[in-house]
Write an enzyme that holds these catalytic residues in place. Sequence first.
Site, PDB file in Angstrom:
ATOM      1  N   SER A   1      72.891  34.817 -32.129  1.00 20.20           N
ATOM      2  CA  SER A   1      72.828  36.281 -32.079  1.00 20.20           C
ATOM      3  C   SER A   1      73.942  36.836 -31.202  1.00 20.20           C
ATOM      4  O   SER A   1      74.463  36.143 -30.323  1.00 20.20           O
ATOM      5  CB  SER A   1      71.493  36.739 -31.487  1.00 20.20           C
ATOM      6  OG  SER A   1      70.427  36.367 -32.305  1.00 20.20           O
TER       7      SER A   1
HETATM    8  N1  SAH Z   1      68.550  30.818 -30.424  1.00 16.85           N
HETATM    9  C1  SAH Z   1      69.704  30.238 -31.061  1.00 16.85           C
HETATM   10  C2  SAH Z   1      70.105  30.931 -32.363  1.00 16.85           C
HETATM   11  C3  SAH Z   1      69.079  30.771 -33.381  1.00 16.85           C
HETATM   12  S1  SAH Z   1      69.535  31.008 -35.074  1.00 16.85           S
HETATM   13  C4  SAH Z   1      70.906  30.145 -30.125  1.00 16.85           C
HETATM   14  O1  SAH Z   1      70.799  30.550 -28.968  1.00 16.85           O
HETATM   15  O2  SAH Z   1      71.934  29.622 -30.554  1.00 16.85           O
HETATM   16  C5  SAH Z   1      67.946  30.639 -35.729  1.00 16.85           C
HETATM   17  C6  SAH Z   1      67.599  29.179 -35.690  1.00 16.85           C
HETATM   18  O3  SAH Z   1      66.257  29.047 -36.119  1.00 16.85           O
HETATM   19  C7  SAH Z   1      68.434  28.310 -36.627  1.00 16.85           C
HETATM   20  O4  SAH Z   1      69.036  27.283 -35.902  1.00 16.85           O
HETATM   21  C8  SAH Z   1      67.404  27.774 -37.627  1.00 16.85           C
HETATM   22  O5  SAH Z   1      67.693  26.463 -38.070  1.00 16.85           O
HETATM   23  C9  SAH Z   1      66.133  27.833 -36.804  1.00 16.85           C
HETATM   24  N2  SAH Z   1      64.866  27.851 -37.537  1.00 16.85           N
HETATM   25  C10 SAH Z   1      64.540  28.532 -38.661  1.00 16.85           C
HETATM   26  N3  SAH Z   1      63.264  28.303 -38.992  1.00 16.85           N
HETATM   27  C11 SAH Z   1      62.761  27.448 -38.045  1.00 16.85           C
HETATM   28  C12 SAH Z   1      61.492  26.840 -37.822  1.00 16.85           C
HETATM   29  N4  SAH Z   1      60.457  27.020 -38.647  1.00 16.85           N
HETATM   30  N5  SAH Z   1      61.341  26.030 -36.750  1.00 16.85           N
HETATM   31  C13 SAH Z   1      62.380  25.802 -35.901  1.00 16.85           C
HETATM   32  N6  SAH Z   1      63.595  26.347 -36.061  1.00 16.85           N
HETATM   33  C14 SAH Z   1      63.782  27.172 -37.114  1.00 16.85           C
END
Ligand code: SAH
Length: 185
Positions: free
Chosen positions: A24
């Site tokens: 983000s």
């Molecule tokens: N917080 C992160 C950015 C997250 S992007 C940072 O600081 O870089 C959203 C993330 O959620 C992605 O990596 C995606 O693979 C993950 N995601 C999506 N659905 C998920 C689930 N059910 N359980 C765990 N991770 C998930």
Amino acid sequence: MKAELRDEAYIDTPLPIGHGQTISAIHMVLMMSEVLDLHIGHKMLEVGAGSGYHAAICAEIIAPQDADKKGHVFSIERVRKLADSARKNLERAGYGDRVTVVLGDGTCGLQEEAPFDRILVTAAGPKIPEPLIEQLKETGKLVIPIGQLHLWQDLILAEKTSKGIDKKRLCGVAFVPLRGKYGWR
Ligand code: SAH
């Protein structure tokens, strides 16, 4: 983050982290952290470790190096390569003892570590996953983007009370999809 994006690291915009996912924009990371009302000693769950950056920011607040009673961040990631690189990034940056990265479906929460003071979801789902509500302490807070699969969603702050869940819409947002059993299939 890819080396060719290094020059963009300080621009306030989402950036790709591989595997179709994005980190983000910094204002969103900070806004979500602020509304979560994090305190030293909190035990928190992040769903979507991605790069590990947001988990490090939270660890800095709930488990500063000099605190007597440190909190802990458990961060779940469903993409194995991202979970591995988040773990490496966090260790390299000195957060290995304060953040635990777990590979799995975060829509099911992390039952073995529940209940949590705070839950942060960094991907957008159709609704708040039921296990996350169950694994949140009473008076606990949860932040999650809820809405459509792609563009747009509402950023929701939910607070668990003795009577149920109080929800407040904070603003419109655009997040990558929350996949999994209680997310988008
Ligand atoms: N917080 C992160 C950015 C997250 S992007 C940072 O600081 O870089 C959203 C993330 O959620 C992605 O990596 C995606 O693979 C993950 N995601 C999506 N659905 C998920 C689930 N059910 N359980 C765990 N991770 C998930």
